[in-house]
Design a protein around this motif. Structure first.
Motif, mmCIF file in Angstrom:
data_model
loop_
_atom_site.group_PDB
_atom_site.id
_atom_site.type_symbol
_atom_site.label_atom_id
_atom_site.label_comp_id
_atom_site.label_asym_id
_atom_site.label_seq_id
_atom_site.Cartn_x
_atom_site.Cartn_y
_atom_site.Cartn_z
ATOM 1 N N VAL A 16 -3.980 -16.587 -11.865
ATOM 2 C CA VAL A 16 -5.145 -17.895 -11.870
ATOM 3 C C VAL A 16 -5.649 -17.929 -10.404
ATOM 4 O O VAL A 16 -6.347 -18.728 -10.150
ATOM 5 N N ASP A 17 -5.122 -17.043 -9.674
ATOM 6 C CA ASP A 17 -5.373 -17.341 -8.032
ATOM 7 C C ASP A 17 -5.679 -16.151 -7.460
ATOM 8 O O ASP A 17 -6.523 -15.479 -7.039
ATOM 9 N N SER A 18 -4.511 -15.360 -6.990
ATOM 10 C CA SER A 18 -4.605 -14.127 -6.102
ATOM 11 C C SER A 18 -5.431 -13.004 -6.509
ATOM 12 O O SER A 18 -5.892 -12.324 -5.434
ATOM 13 N N SER A 19 -5.551 -12.579 -7.844
ATOM 14 C CA SER A 19 -6.229 -11.541 -8.015
ATOM 15 C C SER A 19 -7.748 -11.880 -7.936
ATOM 16 O O SER A 19 -8.366 -10.753 -8.337
ATOM 17 N N VAL A 20 -8.344 -13.331 -7.789
ATOM 18 C CA VAL A 20 -9.653 -13.211 -8.068
ATOM 19 C C VAL A 20 -10.167 -13.810 -6.616
ATOM 20 O O VAL A 20 -9.317 -14.776 -5.888
ATOM 21 N N GLY A 21 -11.262 -13.435 -6.306
ATOM 22 C CA GLY A 21 -11.854 -13.870 -4.978
ATOM 23 C C GLY A 21 -11.837 -13.040 -3.900
ATOM 24 O O GLY A 21 -12.492 -13.162 -3.042
ATOM 25 N N GLY A 22 -11.438 -11.611 -4.049
ATOM 26 C CA GLY A 22 -11.431 -10.728 -3.083
ATOM 27 C C GLY A 22 -10.739 -10.754 -1.709
ATOM 28 O O GLY A 22 -10.851 -10.196 -0.752
ATOM 29 N N LYS A 23 -9.746 -11.706 -1.492
ATOM 30 C CA LYS A 23 -9.007 -11.838 -0.283
ATOM 31 C C LYS A 23 -7.948 -10.944 -0.418
ATOM 32 O O LYS A 23 -7.053 -10.962 -1.403
ATOM 33 N N THR B 240 1.751 -10.653 9.516
ATOM 34 C CA THR B 240 2.220 -9.881 10.505
ATOM 35 C C THR B 240 3.688 -10.742 11.271
ATOM 36 O O THR B 240 3.563 -11.769 10.541
ATOM 37 N N ARG B 241 4.041 -10.638 12.239
ATOM 38 C CA ARG B 241 5.263 -11.069 12.850
ATOM 39 C C ARG B 241 4.564 -12.761 13.143
ATOM 40 O O ARG B 241 5.351 -13.332 13.189
ATOM 41 N N GLN B 242 3.393 -12.797 13.292
ATOM 42 C CA GLN B 242 2.710 -14.056 13.686
ATOM 43 C C GLN B 242 2.685 -15.026 12.744
ATOM 44 O O GLN B 242 2.506 -16.180 12.704
ATOM 45 N N GLY B 243 2.594 -14.284 11.544
ATOM 46 C CA GLY B 243 2.220 -15.338 10.289
ATOM 47 C C GLY B 243 1.811 -14.601 9.029
ATOM 48 O O GLY B 243 1.657 -13.284 9.065
ATOM 49 N N LYS B 244 1.774 -15.485 7.935
ATOM 50 C CA LYS B 244 1.272 -14.749 6.611
ATOM 51 C C LYS B 244 -0.114 -14.569 6.726
ATOM 52 O O LYS B 244 -1.138 -15.027 6.986
ATOM 53 N N ASN B 245 -0.574 -13.410 5.762
ATOM 54 C CA ASN B 245 -1.980 -13.426 5.715
ATOM 55 C C ASN B 245 -2.863 -13.121 6.755
ATOM 56 O O ASN B 245 -4.059 -13.671 6.763
ATOM 57 N N LEU B 246 -2.453 -12.572 7.937
ATOM 58 C CA LEU B 246 -3.169 -12.871 9.146
ATOM 59 C C LEU B 246 -4.068 -11.555 9.468
ATOM 60 O O LEU B 246 -5.182 -11.681 10.427
ATOM 61 N N VAL B 247 -3.872 -10.326 8.744
ATOM 62 C CA VAL B 247 -4.650 -9.125 8.755
ATOM 63 C C VAL B 247 -5.024 -8.961 7.301
ATOM 64 O O VAL B 247 -4.384 -8.785 6.365
ATOM 65 N N GLY B 248 -6.391 -8.730 7.221
ATOM 66 C CA GLY B 248 -7.101 -8.296 5.838
ATOM 67 C C GLY B 248 -8.561 -8.189 5.782
ATOM 68 O O GLY B 248 -9.074 -7.914 6.902
ATOM 69 N N ALA B 249 -9.150 -8.163 4.676
ATOM 70 C CA ALA B 249 -10.414 -7.920 4.423
ATOM 71 C C ALA B 249 -10.741 -8.671 3.042
ATOM 72 O O ALA B 249 -9.995 -8.719 2.231
ATOM 73 N N PHE B 250 -12.017 -9.204 2.974
ATOM 74 C CA PHE B 250 -12.580 -9.214 1.872
ATOM 75 C C PHE B 250 -13.140 -8.404 1.068
ATOM 76 O O PHE B 250 -13.742 -7.518 1.734
ATOM 77 N N HIS B 251 -12.434 -7.879 -0.036
ATOM 78 C CA HIS B 251 -12.881 -6.687 -0.848
ATOM 79 C C HIS B 251 -12.942 -7.036 -2.362
ATOM 80 O O HIS B 251 -11.498 -7.239 -2.781
ATOM 81 N N GLN B 252 -14.079 -7.589 -2.836
ATOM 82 C CA GLN B 252 -13.701 -7.810 -4.190
ATOM 83 C C GLN B 252 -13.568 -6.761 -5.213
ATOM 84 O O GLN B 252 -13.889 -5.481 -5.198
ATOM 85 N N PRO B 253 -12.575 -6.901 -6.152
ATOM 86 C CA PRO B 253 -12.235 -5.821 -7.123
ATOM 87 C C PRO B 253 -13.424 -5.728 -8.296
ATOM 88 O O PRO B 253 -14.278 -6.609 -8.183
ATOM 89 N N ARG B 254 -13.352 -4.625 -8.905
ATOM 90 C CA ARG B 254 -14.469 -4.235 -9.939
ATOM 91 C C ARG B 254 -14.194 -4.871 -11.291
ATOM 92 O O ARG B 254 -15.266 -5.098 -11.925
ATOM 93 N N MET B 255 -12.851 -5.371 -11.480
ATOM 94 C CA MET B 255 -12.624 -5.994 -12.753
ATOM 95 C C MET B 255 -11.082 -6.787 -12.383
ATOM 96 O O MET B 255 -10.585 -6.146 -11.795
ATOM 97 N N VAL B 256 -11.104 -7.581 -13.155
ATOM 98 C CA VAL B 256 -9.411 -8.302 -13.328
ATOM 99 C C VAL B 256 -9.008 -8.287 -14.804
ATOM 100 O O VAL B 256 -9.949 -8.672 -15.324
ATOM 101 N N LEU B 257 -7.978 -7.405 -15.067
ATOM 102 C CA LEU B 257 -7.547 -7.612 -16.226
ATOM 103 C C LEU B 257 -6.116 -8.319 -16.212
ATOM 104 O O LEU B 257 -5.160 -7.892 -15.767
ATOM 105 N N ALA B 258 -6.178 -9.581 -16.844
ATOM 106 C CA ALA B 258 -5.172 -10.272 -17.071
ATOM 107 C C ALA B 258 -4.440 -10.415 -18.257
ATOM 108 O O ALA B 258 -4.867 -11.055 -19.179
ATOM 109 N N ASP B 259 -3.529 -9.511 -18.394
ATOM 110 C CA ASP B 259 -2.652 -9.283 -19.677
ATOM 111 C C ASP B 259 -1.605 -10.581 -19.925
ATOM 112 O O ASP B 259 -0.504 -10.358 -19.237
#
Ligand code: NAD
Ligand code: ZN
Length: 385
Positions: A143-150, A155-174
């Motif tokens: 419902v959330d993390s697989s959609v939207g491309g984040k 890192t030791r300073q905190g969560k999700n501080l290094v990353g990229a916007f990269h959209q998937p080509r498809m999301v398959l939710a079985d």
């Protein structure tokens, strides 16, 4: 809503050349080869999974890909948040490079949000970027993390501080994969579903009040409907503001308080992300009520729904308790030095009517926390004052 348990729902994320489909249904992993083939640049994929999900679902996924003539390799990472780190990222990239990737092949992330974020970030950076596909296996990821491309790592300073916007080509939710998900993780992911109702869809929230228990109990139609509604909501917001310049921040409803509680509890089994978000949603509505934007009945209605589904609804429910209000404000990045004593916050004028407020008095957020923490919050403040 379709009848039949084998129905498929498709939600489109409209992002111009980067648009993609979220395909939701039961038994999709067995049909993955046929469904995914059209979006592959070449018939070659590397599946990344963790050591809990892999043994359950990688064999049928690989078999289905190979039946469709797609050459498939498999890479496994240890389950758990720890692998979403620089060290975990390096190990994954090494393993991917050992499979001699080329820029035309596709990475498939098979697992929860951890695998999706880590494998997605690896895809964003490997050979300067290769395609990737999400096959989410937790309710939170569906419902959330697989959609939207984040994508990204901690890192030791905190969560999700290094990353990229990269959209998937498809999301398959079985949704069949949810049958093996531990119930606590299922409930935790459910809190994110509630979030979408609260952001901009009061009807969906009312539907959840009636059908939430069916989702937890495993009713496939209820699950498919709720996942599709959540993905439609997220797709709408992401299409409007892909890189979080404005309205995408609505997705943080409940997360400012939630992150502080998660951080206080040490990001682990004591308090799962969605459990923290559930409490955060109640607090965000309590703050909205305190500021006169909505009725005090609204936070109560949300808390009642969460409790009915076995979720926590107050910081006082957290095992081993929560630190005092001032410490929690510090975890949110709001300390006494905040400019003008005013902060940015996602508030609501009622269920389904959230908005971004730019100048919420910090004192009001403190008061909401103190009231939610009861005596423990107030006493601790007086001690430090
Ligand atoms: N990118 C985004 O937009 C975004 C949004 C929200 C959360 N996240 C990230 O998602 C992560 C949390 O994801 P999560 O809650 O899915 O946790 P997770 O990926 O750690 O999965 C939870 C546990 O369940 C196991 N598991 C997964 N699917 C299973 C299945 N079908 N059957 C049995 N076991 C299964 C996993 O191995 C793991 O041990 C966090 O790192 C968070 O930062 C990212
Ligand atoms: Zn969340």
């Amino acid at each position: 809503m379709n009848s039949g348990t084998n129905q498929i729902d498709t939600v489109r994320v409209e992002l111009g050349a980067r648009s993609y489909d979220i395909v939701i249904g039961r038994g999709l992993i067995d049909r993955a080869g046929a469904i995914l083939s059209p979006v592959l640049a070449t018939p070659r994929v590397i599946v990344v999974s963790d050591d809990q999900v892999g043994p359950l679902y990688s064999a049928p996924l690989v078999a289905s890909m190979e039946r469709a003539g797609i050459k498939t390799a498999l890479v496994s990472v240890p389950a758990g948040e720890e692998c979403k780190s620089f060290a975990g990222f390096e190990r994954l990239v090494d393993a991917l490079l050992a499979s001699h990737p080329d820029r035309q092949m596709t990475i498939i992330a098979l697992g929860g949000g951890v695998v999706g974020d880590l494998a997605g970030f690896a895809a964003a950076s490997l050979l300067s970027g290769v395609d990737f596909i999400q096959v989410p296996t937790t309710l939170l990821a569906q419902v959330d993390s697989s959609v939207g491309g984040k994508t990204g790592i901690n890192t030791r300073q905190g969560k999700n501080l290094v990353g990229a916007f990269h959209q998937p080509r498809m999301v398959l939710a079985d949704i069949a994969t949810l049958d093996s998900l531990p119930e606590r993780h299922l409930r935790s992911g459910y809190a994110e579903t509630v979030k979408y109702g609260l952001i901009d869809d009061a009807e969906f929230f009312a539907w959840l009040e009636t059908h939430g228990a069916d989702i937890i109990a495993g009713d496939p139609q209820a699950r498919r409907y709720a996942i599709a509604a959540s993905c439609r909501a997220k797709a709408r917001i992401v299409a409007d503001d892909e890189r979080e310049a404005g309205s995408r921040a609505l997705l943080n409803l409940g997360h400012t308080f939630g992150h502080a509680l998660e951080r206080a509890a040490g990001y682990g089994e004591r308090l799962l992300h969605g459990e923290a978000v559930g409490i955060g949603l109640v607090l965000a509505f309590a703050l909205s009520a305190r500021l006169g934007f909505c009725s005090p009945d609204e936070p109560e209605r949300i808390a009642t729904h969460l409790r009915q589904l076995g979720l926590l609804s107050s910081p006082r429910d957290i095992p081993q308790g929560s630190p005092d209000a001032e410490t929690l404000l510090g975890h949110m990045g709001f300390d006494k030095k905040v400019k003008g004593g005013r902060i940015r916050f996602v508030l609501a004028r009622g269920i389904g009517r959230s908005f971004i407020a730019e100048d919420v008095p910090l004192d009001e957020a403190r008061a909401v926390l103190e009231s939610a923490l009861g005596d423990s919050g107030r006493l601790a403040r007086h001690k430090t004052a």
